[in-house]
Design a protein around this motif. Sequence first.
Motif, PDB file in Angstrom:
ATOM      1  N   PHE A   1      38.417  43.986  45.969  1.00 37.63           N
ATOM      2  CA  PHE A   1      37.356  44.893  46.420  1.00 37.63           C
ATOM      3  C   PHE A   1      37.922  46.183  47.007  1.00 37.63           C
ATOM      4  CE2 PHE A   1      34.276  41.243  46.594  1.00 37.63           C
ATOM      5  CZ  PHE A   1      33.373  41.802  45.699  1.00 37.63           C
ATOM      6  N   GLN A   2      39.097  46.112  47.592  1.00 38.94           N
ATOM      7  CA  GLN A   2      39.722  47.292  48.186  1.00 38.94           C
ATOM      8  C   GLN A   2      40.517  48.104  47.162  1.00 38.94           C
ATOM      9  OE1 GLN A   2      42.022  45.603  51.377  1.00 38.94           O
ATOM     10  NE2 GLN A   2      40.236  45.356  52.703  1.00 38.94           N
ATOM     11  N   GLY A   3      40.577  47.621  45.935  1.00 38.91           N
ATOM     12  CA  GLY A   3      41.293  48.317  44.884  1.00 38.91           C
ATOM     13  C   GLY A   3      42.801  48.195  44.981  1.00 38.91           C
ATOM     14  N   LYS A   4      43.280  47.218  45.713  1.00 38.81           N
ATOM     15  CA  LYS A   4      44.726  47.008  45.849  1.00 38.81           C
ATOM     16  C   LYS A   4      45.238  46.135  44.712  1.00 38.81           C
ATOM     17  CE  LYS A   4      44.782  47.438  50.852  1.00 38.81           C
ATOM     18  NZ  LYS A   4      45.048  46.780  52.133  1.00 38.81           N
ATOM     19  N   GLU A   5      46.532  46.254  44.459  1.00 40.40           N
ATOM     20  CA  GLU A   5      47.162  45.475  43.402  1.00 40.40           C
ATOM     21  C   GLU A   5      47.362  44.030  43.854  1.00 40.40           C
ATOM     22  OE1 GLU A   5      51.155  45.641  40.599  1.00 40.40           O
ATOM     23  OE2 GLU A   5      50.971  46.953  42.331  1.00 40.40           O
ATOM     24  N   ILE A   6      47.057  43.098  42.967  1.00 43.01           N
ATOM     25  CA  ILE A   6      47.298  41.679  43.211  1.00 43.01           C
ATOM     26  C   ILE A   6      48.550  41.312  42.426  1.00 43.01           C
ATOM     27  CG2 ILE A   6      46.381  39.341  42.980  1.00 43.01           C
ATOM     28  CD1 ILE A   6      43.557  40.683  43.014  1.00 43.01           C
ATOM     29  N   THR A   7      49.619  40.998  43.145  1.00 43.27           N
ATOM     30  CA  THR A   7      50.896  40.736  42.493  1.00 43.27           C
ATOM     31  C   THR A   7      51.168  39.237  42.406  1.00 43.27           C
ATOM     32  OG1 THR A   7      52.118  40.796  44.567  1.00 43.27           O
ATOM     33  CG2 THR A   7      51.831  42.896  43.422  1.00 43.27           C
ATOM     34  N   VAL A   8      52.086  38.887  41.527  1.00 44.26           N
ATOM     35  CA  VAL A   8      52.502  37.494  41.393  1.00 44.26           C
ATOM     36  C   VAL A   8      53.114  37.015  42.707  1.00 44.26           C
ATOM     37  CG1 VAL A   8      54.081  35.920  40.202  1.00 44.26           C
ATOM     38  CG2 VAL A   8      52.861  37.674  38.911  1.00 44.26           C
ATOM     39  N   LYS A   9      53.890  37.872  43.351  1.00 38.80           N
ATOM     40  CA  LYS A   9      54.521  37.517  44.623  1.00 38.80           C
ATOM     41  C   LYS A   9      53.464  37.193  45.676  1.00 38.80           C
ATOM     42  CE  LYS A   9      57.568  39.198  48.234  1.00 38.80           C
ATOM     43  NZ  LYS A   9      58.361  40.302  48.738  1.00 38.80           N
ATOM     44  N   SER A  10      52.433  38.022  45.784  1.00 37.93           N
ATOM     45  CA  SER A  10      51.405  37.770  46.795  1.00 37.93           C
ATOM     46  C   SER A  10      50.641  36.485  46.498  1.00 37.93           C
ATOM     47  CB  SER A  10      50.432  38.950  46.906  1.00 37.93           C
ATOM     48  OG  SER A  10      49.644  39.084  45.743  1.00 37.93           O
ATOM     49  N   VAL A  11      50.449  36.170  45.226  1.00 34.74           N
ATOM     50  CA  VAL A  11      49.760  34.934  44.850  1.00 34.74           C
ATOM     51  C   VAL A  11      50.622  33.717  45.190  1.00 34.74           C
ATOM     52  CG1 VAL A  11      48.877  33.594  42.889  1.00 34.74           C
ATOM     53  CG2 VAL A  11      48.343  36.024  43.072  1.00 34.74           C
ATOM     54  N   VAL A  12      51.905  33.770  44.860  1.00 34.29           N
ATOM     55  CA  VAL A  12      52.795  32.630  45.139  1.00 34.29           C
ATOM     56  C   VAL A  12      52.929  32.415  46.647  1.00 34.29           C
ATOM     57  CG1 VAL A  12      55.170  31.795  44.959  1.00 34.29           C
ATOM     58  CG2 VAL A  12      54.058  32.819  42.967  1.00 34.29           C
ATOM     59  N   VAL A  13      53.159  33.482  47.386  1.00 32.63           N
ATOM     60  CA  VAL A  13      53.266  33.369  48.842  1.00 32.63           C
ATOM     61  C   VAL A  13      51.948  32.861  49.424  1.00 32.63           C
ATOM     62  CG1 VAL A  13      53.534  34.694  50.988  1.00 32.63           C
ATOM     63  CG2 VAL A  13      55.085  35.088  49.066  1.00 32.63           C
TER      64      VAL A  13
END
Length: 62
Positions: free
Chosen positions: A26-38
């Motif tokens: 919603f904030q238009g920020k990037e969703i990275t693989v690193k953030s998902v794994v962490v």
Amino acid sequence: MKKWVKTGLTWGVTMFLMIVIVFPWFQGKEITVKSVVVGIILWGIGGILFGFTMRKRFEEKN
């Protein structure tokens, strides 16, 4: 599977989805693989701790 584990994991999955996926999207920020794994690791541990804490709290009251 024990009820407190299911409760904790449900809470953890909900928090993971909201904090790691929905809010950044919603904030238009990037969703990275690193953030998902962490996020999976942290919210998984957090969910188990939440479920365990709720189990202990309700045991004390009964």
